[in-house]
Design a protein around this motif. Sequence first.
Motif, PDB file in Angstrom:
ATOM      1  N   LYS A   1       0.830  -1.200   0.000  1.00  0.00           N
ATOM      2  CA  LYS A   1       0.000   0.000   0.000  1.00  0.00           C
ATOM      3  C   LYS A   1       0.870   1.259   0.000  1.00  0.00           C
ATOM      4  N   GLU A   2       1.942   1.245   0.757  1.00  0.00           N
ATOM      5  CA  GLU A   2       2.852   2.396   0.800  1.00  0.00           C
ATOM      6  C   GLU A   2       3.558   2.587  -0.536  1.00  0.00           C
ATOM      7  N   ILE A   3       3.942   1.499  -1.190  1.00  0.00           N
ATOM      8  CA  ILE A   3       4.641   1.590  -2.480  1.00  0.00           C
ATOM      9  C   ILE A   3       3.754   2.214  -3.532  1.00  0.00           C
ATOM     10  N   ILE A   4       2.512   1.748  -3.629  1.00  0.00           N
ATOM     11  CA  ILE A   4       1.647   2.242  -4.722  1.00  0.00           C
ATOM     12  C   ILE A   4       1.074   3.625  -4.420  1.00  0.00           C
ATOM     13  N   SER A   5       1.189   4.079  -3.176  1.00  0.00           N
ATOM     14  CA  SER A   5       0.709   5.420  -2.835  1.00  0.00           C
ATOM     15  C   SER A   5       1.570   6.508  -3.454  1.00  0.00           C
ATOM     16  N   ASN A   6       2.779   6.149  -3.845  1.00  0.00           N
ATOM     17  CA  ASN A   6       3.692   7.113  -4.457  1.00  0.00           C
ATOM     18  C   ASN A   6       3.498   7.138  -5.966  1.00  0.00           C
ATOM     19  N   ALA A   7       3.423   8.334  -6.524  1.00  0.00           N
ATOM     20  CA  ALA A   7       3.234   8.461  -7.975  1.00  0.00           C
ATOM     21  C   ALA A   7       4.421   7.900  -8.734  1.00  0.00           C
ATOM     22  N   CYS A   8       5.600   7.968  -8.130  1.00  0.00           N
ATOM     23  CA  CYS A   8       6.814   7.439  -8.763  1.00  0.00           C
ATOM     24  C   CYS A   8       7.227   6.167  -8.028  1.00  0.00           C
ATOM     25  N   ILE A   9       7.055   5.033  -8.691  1.00  0.00           N
ATOM     26  CA  ILE A   9       7.370   3.753  -8.076  1.00  0.00           C
ATOM     27  C   ILE A   9       8.790   3.353  -8.467  1.00  0.00           C
ATOM     28  N   PRO A  10       9.636   2.982  -7.517  1.00  0.00           N
ATOM     29  CA  PRO A  10      11.007   2.581  -7.846  1.00  0.00           C
ATOM     30  C   PRO A  10      11.023   1.444  -8.866  1.00  0.00           C
ATOM     31  N   SER A  11      11.949   1.517  -9.793  1.00  0.00           N
ATOM     32  CA  SER A  11      12.016   0.517 -10.861  1.00  0.00           C
ATOM     33  C   SER A  11      12.849  -0.696 -10.485  1.00  0.00           C
ATOM     34  N   ASP A  12      13.544  -0.617  -9.343  1.00  0.00           N
ATOM     35  CA  ASP A  12      14.464  -1.698  -8.990  1.00  0.00           C
ATOM     36  C   ASP A  12      13.910  -2.625  -7.915  1.00  0.00           C
ATOM     37  N   LEU A  13      12.600  -2.584  -7.671  1.00  0.00           N
ATOM     38  CA  LEU A  13      12.012  -3.459  -6.671  1.00  0.00           C
ATOM     39  C   LEU A  13      12.081  -4.913  -7.135  1.00  0.00           C
ATOM     40  N   LYS A  14      12.367  -5.807  -6.212  1.00  0.00           N
ATOM     41  CA  LYS A  14      12.484  -7.224  -6.520  1.00  0.00           C
ATOM     42  C   LYS A  14      11.215  -7.969  -6.114  1.00  0.00           C
ATOM     43  N   ASP A  15      10.987  -9.107  -6.728  1.00  0.00           N
ATOM     44  CA  ASP A  15       9.913 -10.027  -6.335  1.00  0.00           C
ATOM     45  C   ASP A  15       8.534  -9.379  -6.393  1.00  0.00           C
ATOM     46  N   ILE A  16       8.311  -8.577  -7.438  1.00  0.00           N
ATOM     47  CA  ILE A  16       7.055  -7.823  -7.500  1.00  0.00           C
ATOM     48  C   ILE A  16       6.751  -7.427  -8.944  1.00  0.00           C
ATOM     49  N   SER A  17       5.477  -7.407  -9.276  1.00  0.00           N
ATOM     50  CA  SER A  17       5.010  -6.958 -10.591  1.00  0.00           C
ATOM     51  C   SER A  17       3.881  -5.963 -10.350  1.00  0.00           C
ATOM     52  N   ILE A  18       4.032  -4.730 -10.844  1.00  0.00           N
ATOM     53  CA  ILE A  18       3.122  -3.638 -10.495  1.00  0.00           C
ATOM     54  C   ILE A  18       2.524  -2.996 -11.749  1.00  0.00           C
ATOM     55  N   ILE A  19       1.240  -2.747 -11.689  1.00  0.00           N
ATOM     56  CA  ILE A  19       0.550  -1.904 -12.668  1.00  0.00           C
ATOM     57  C   ILE A  19       0.036  -0.681 -11.917  1.00  0.00           C
ATOM     58  N   ARG A  20       0.245   0.496 -12.480  1.00  0.00           N
ATOM     59  CA  ARG A  20      -0.326   1.722 -11.899  1.00  0.00           C
ATOM     60  C   ARG A  20      -0.824   2.568 -13.065  1.00  0.00           C
ATOM     61  N   GLN A  21      -2.144   2.628 -13.244  1.00  0.00           N
ATOM     62  CA  GLN A  21      -2.756   3.311 -14.389  1.00  0.00           C
ATOM     63  C   GLN A  21      -3.663   4.446 -13.916  1.00  0.00           C
ATOM     64  N   GLU A  22      -3.554   5.574 -14.584  1.00  0.00           N
ATOM     65  CA  GLU A  22      -4.505   6.654 -14.375  1.00  0.00           C
ATOM     66  C   GLU A  22      -5.665   6.483 -15.339  1.00  0.00           C
TER      67      GLU A  22
END
Length: 274
Positions: free
Chosen positions: A251-272
């Motif tokens: 929840k804390e990660i996706i709350s940021n408009a800029c998500i770090p690109s080097d996160l491991k063990d994770i697949s993220i979609i963030r769409q406006e």
Amino acid sequence: MKEYLGFGVAGNFANHLEQAGESSDFADIIGEEKDAPKGIFPFYIPSSATPLGRYCINNHAIVLPKDSTFNVQAEPEVGLECELKYEDGKVTQVIPRYFMAFNDASVRNDKNATKLSQKKNFSEGSKAMGKKIPIDSFAPGGICDDYSIASFLICDNEVHMYGENSELTGYSYFYQKLIDWIKSKLNTQKEFSVLEDLGAVLKEANYPTKIIIAIGATRYTHFAEKRFLKKGDVIAIVVYNHKTYTLQNIKEIISNACIPSDLKDISIIRQEVV
């Protein structure tokens, strides 16, 4: 990804179809067992002259339909990139290579839609996929045992749970049971009710060797069940290693408009939503 054929699985998470108001569409379709998925639908057919030929994956924006009366919901899912092998026009092997977060956003109230696929490719931004994670073994004991899927809607400066936080192994069909079922449906599903002849789809796509298949949407939270997308909303869908991250971390990660690109063990979609 424009050369990949895009498929989705309907009804692979208990109660999702009821929440989406689509259970009646499948009333005449009898599954192999009580909680079996209902069928497979195409959402993108490369080079097709039909609306399904529109490339619809946009990892930054959900583009709402031009018809403003249409209600759209996100569908948080796990996507699989699979290799297909054929013999005499029949699929002989479905080999999962990668998994990822996937958004199979869908129109809910198109009264003219006679096929499920007609509710899927509604714009050039109606689907999204996160970073691909390699699959070591698509079986118990493999990497997917340690992953969950969560989704959120951000609006009015608040973060709301959108879909239930669910372990991937919570799918009705998963691992070899799912792969065997996908292979069977690709070879045997004929046009019936809201579903299409998949052999004809594979032929139209010139028997592709690679597909993306979204394996079913999770259940919505009470908040999301009747909440349709509006311009300015942000949808986030996250497939994550639940041994590495907590739900609060996500929840804390996706709350940021800029998500770090080097996160491991994770697949993220963030769409406006636009």
